[in-house]
Design an enzyme around this catalytic site. Structure first.
Site, PDB file in Angstrom:
ATOM      1  CG  HIS A 146       3.940   4.686   5.015  1.00  0.00           C
ATOM      2  ND1 HIS A 146       2.723   4.892   6.353  1.00  0.00           N
ATOM      3  CD2 HIS A 146       3.010   3.265   5.084  1.00  0.00           C
ATOM      4  CE1 HIS A 146       2.432   3.994   6.637  1.00  0.00           C
ATOM      5  NE2 HIS A 146       2.418   2.860   5.917  1.00  0.00           N
ATOM      6  CD  GLU A 161       3.840  -0.239   7.324  1.00  0.00           C
ATOM      7  OE1 GLU A 161       3.480   0.081   6.709  1.00  0.00           O
ATOM      8  OE2 GLU A 161       2.820  -0.787   7.628  1.00  0.00           O
ATOM      9  CG  HIS A 196      -0.403   0.255   2.395  1.00  0.00           C
ATOM     10  ND1 HIS A 196       0.269  -0.591   3.056  1.00  0.00           N
ATOM     11  CD2 HIS A 196       0.185   0.844   3.469  1.00  0.00           C
ATOM     12  CE1 HIS A 196       0.631  -0.750   4.136  1.00  0.00           C
ATOM     13  NE2 HIS A 196       0.724   0.499   4.732  1.00  0.00           N
TER      14      HIS A 196
HETATM   15 CO    CO Z   1       1.287   0.779   6.115  1.00  0.00          CO
END
Ligand code: CO
Length: 134
Positions: free
Chosen positions: A79, A130, A7
């Site tokens: 992020h 991430e 994502h």
């Molecule tokens: Co995230």
């Protein structure tokens, strides 16, 4: 080491307005808002054919995205999350290469119920990264 983009997360000051932009202006499929108090955010998932966009609004006193929105009051990309097969192996490889893992360096259970780690943006071209084990 890196797999798919799981994502892209965008911090937003007004989740209702941001959801309307994705749903109405961009014609995307969006989820209901979900409060995740343990992560300090309320999130809407924008479902795309090849990945997700997560719209993040601060929730509570110590939201991890509050400071970001002070610097970027209109919101912005917060992020990017990449999938990895083995998060511990990924962490050890990154640390051996000098990259900084945020927090205590131990994976936490992220918004999707899977272990995640965050990597210091200064080590990755100014982008918070991430990693999620899938
Ligand atoms: Co995230």
């Amino acid at each position: 080491m890196l797999g798919r983009v799981n994502h892209i997360a965008i911090a937003v000051p007004d989740l209702t307005a941001a959801t309307a932009i994705y749903r109405d202006t961009l014609g995307a499929r969006v989820s209901q808002a979900q409060a995740l108090p343990e992560h300090g955010v309320t999130v809407v998932f924008v479902e795309l054919p090849n990945t997700k966009v997560e719209l993040l609004e601060p929730l509570g006193e110590n939201s991890p995205i509050a400071a970001f929105l002070v610097k970027s009051p209109l919101g912005g990309m917060h992020h990017i999350c990449y999938e990895v097969d083995d998060i511990i192996a990924a962490r050890e490889r990154l640390k051996a290469g000098g990259a900084r893992v945020l927090g205590d360096g131990e994976p936490r259970i992220g918004a999707h119920g899977k272990p995640v780690l965050f990597l210091h943006p200064k080590d990755f071209n100014g982008t918070l990264v991430e990693l999620e084990q899938v």
